[in-house]
Design an enzyme around this catalytic site. Structure first.
Site, mmCIF file in Angstrom:
data_model
loop_
_atom_site.group_PDB
_atom_site.id
_atom_site.type_symbol
_atom_site.label_atom_id
_atom_site.label_comp_id
_atom_site.label_asym_id
_atom_site.label_seq_id
_atom_site.Cartn_x
_atom_site.Cartn_y
_atom_site.Cartn_z
ATOM 1 N N LYS A 295 -9.690 -59.933 71.512
ATOM 2 C CA LYS A 295 -9.690 -61.381 71.687
ATOM 3 C C LYS A 295 -8.864 -61.754 72.923
ATOM 4 O O LYS A 295 -7.913 -61.051 73.271
ATOM 5 C CB LYS A 295 -9.056 -62.072 70.469
ATOM 6 N N ARG A 369 -16.333 -59.575 57.805
ATOM 7 C CA ARG A 369 -17.522 -59.391 56.970
ATOM 8 C C ARG A 369 -17.680 -57.940 56.523
ATOM 9 O O ARG A 369 -18.284 -57.672 55.473
ATOM 10 C CB ARG A 369 -18.765 -59.860 57.732
#
Length: 518
Positions: A295, A369
């Site tokens: 990120k 996820r």
């Protein structure tokens, strides 16, 4: 009388103007401030020698939701300060139905924060008057708002002389209309919820060095001991033995070992124990760097909050323990960090999930996820639940779609999604249903494995929902994406800056409603 972390909560039956305290929070309808005033506004204005209506006119206070007016009473009432907050019109509140108490909750939160900042120790909150007011529900909303508005995270503050905070909240119930048992129970529930949300906020606000997977598991154990719940914590070897390849893939780059945590409420009555359970799954990435798909710095600053879903389900379990519902409830979370490193999982890796499905990694920053998929599949097989709900700070796409104050709900049509939406309305938390459209499932097709972990940029929140659904399979399931409302950059109503504890109240209402289904 109830308590929330040192704040005493009680109800008294008396007129608002007679309520004692350092401050009095008074909810006001738009009709009460028009012309020469009406009802309690007119009565208080008489006590204050006309100063109240003069201030209302000078400040153009119209009783709209979100409006506030604060003025000193100069000893003319038992409360030292008067804090008016708007509710809107009577007709608008009536049309709002189950969500009609949110302006009351939000106004009480603003009043509590303002009172605490001014050094007040005792706050009185009056309830709306008039026929058709559900006093128990209004009392709960007012108390919840005050408790949540008074929240302040001070763990890392040093040398800062801060006001001591509120020590008592009194709910002034209109004389002659109080149903003592109903109001008392409502305040007890408000106290439990206030405590649970504050606990969840504290957890989310911790730095990642103070909330590692191990420390998060320790917090779950401590909660279970205090609340009378059972808790099981599994480490890396046990997770590997279960075959949770996606979970282990995400954690490979971190020096911190992962934890699979289960906190359970199982009722004593045999008939209740035989009911199929409700399972709550929380995302528990205690820090998300993005892994090798790193990120940017500005996106990483708040990634200590990426475990807010786990804080919500654990906070809800605190209240579940107090409610003692007549059905089993389990909270499950897979706690780990997502870090780069020599052993980190990589784009183009293929991971094997708990249920045997294979997943091609196209972006290591879509890690939540993966962990959730393994945990959902394991919980579905282990508990065979009547319903399962996962809560996760899952996608930036959901924030693009719904903003920073609304959670996205995804799942197949059916009673679980319907129940979550109804629970959110009752709780006063903003949740919006997103369509689990079949066409976006195509994004997850892989040439090398059963599926990919990411699809295209467009519709990313829905594609993520399809990914999770692939592991829930036939289990009645819904997914709550709280990426936006899990963390606040500014104060709003009863929401403080930082971790919000979003989801706790919705999950509590879901458990209450699911128990009532029988």
């Amino acid at each position: 009388m109830a308590r929330r972390d040192g704040i005493t909560i009680e109800a008294v039956a008396l007129a608002a103007a007679d309520a004692e305290g350092d401050a009095l929070a008074l909810p006001v309808l738009a009709e009460e401030v028009r012309g020469a005033g009406a009802g309690r506004v007119k009565a208080l204005d008489a006590r204050l020698g006309g100063a109240l209506l003069a201030a209302i006119r000078a400040e153009r206070f119209q009783g709209k939701p979100g409006q506030d007016l604060v003025l000193p009473t100069l000893g003319r009432t038992p409360a030292g300060r008067l804090h008016l907050f708007g509710l809107g019109t009577r007709d608008a509140l009536a049309r709002a139905g189950a969500s009609g108490h949110e302006p009351l909750r939000a106004g009480a939160g603003r009043a509590a924060r303002a009172a605490a900042k001014a050094g007040a120790r005792r706050l009185a909150v009056a309830l709306p008057e008039g026929e058709g007011v559900d006093l128990a529900a209004a009392a709960r909303a007012a108390a919840e708002g005050a408790l949540l508005g008074a929240y302040d995270f001070v763990r890392y503050k040093t040398g800062d002389e801060r006001p001591p905070g509120l020590s008592a909240v009194t709910v002034a119930v209109p004389a002659g209309r109080a149903r003592a048992a109903e109001v008392k129970e409502a305040l007890r529930l408000a106290g439990e919820i206030g405590r649970a949300v504050a606990w969840a906020r504290d957890l989310v606000n911790l730095g990642p060095a103070d909330c590692t997977p191990t420390l998060l598991a320790d917090a779950a154990r401590a909660l279970a001991r205090e609340a009378g719940l059972s808790c099981q914590v599994r480490g890396p070897k046990e997770i590997a033995a279960l075959g949770m390849g996606m979970f282990l893939g995400v954690t490979r780059g971190s020096a911190e070992p992962p934890r699979l945590v289960t906190v359970s409420w199982v009722p004593k009555a045999a008939a209740a124990r035989r009911r199929k359970p409700l399972v709550l799954v929380g995302k528990a990435i205690t820090f998300d760097s993005g892994g090798l798909s790193l990120k940017p710095t500005e996106s990483m600053v708040t990634m200590n909050t990426d475990m807010a879903g786990s804080a919500a389900v654990l906070g809800a379990m605190r209240v579940v323990a107090a409610l003692r519902p007549a059905l089993p409830v389990h909270a499950v979370l897979g706690a780990c960090e997502n870090m780069p490193g020599g052993r980190a999982y990589k784009p183009s890796d293929v991971l094997v999930a708990f249920d045997g499905q294979t997943v091609e990694i196209t972006n290591t920053d879509a890690e939540g996820r993966l962990v959730l998929g393994d945990v959902i599949a394991w919980a579905a097989k282990t508990f065979e639940p009547d319903a399962m709900v996962d809560v996760a700070t899952l996608t930036g796409a959901c924030m693009v779609a719904l903003g920073m104050t609304t959670a996205g709900l995804l799942g197949p049509d059916g009673p679980v999604a319907d129940a979550v939406l109804a629970a959110a309305r009752t709780a006063g938390e903003e949740v919006w249903r997103l369509p689990l459209v079949e066409s976006l499932k195509e994004q997850l097709k892989s040439d090398r494995a059963d599926m990919k972990n990411t699809g295209e940029r467009w519709g990313g929140a829905i594609a993520a929902g399809h990914f999770l659904h692939a592991f829930a399979k036939e289990t009645p399931w819904a997914h709550l994406d709280i990426a936006g409302p899990s963390h606040a950059t500014k104060e709003r109503g009863y929401v403080a800056k930082g971790g919000t504890g979003f989801g706790v109240r919705t999950l509590v209402e879901l458990v209450r409603a699911w128990e009532a289904r029988g």
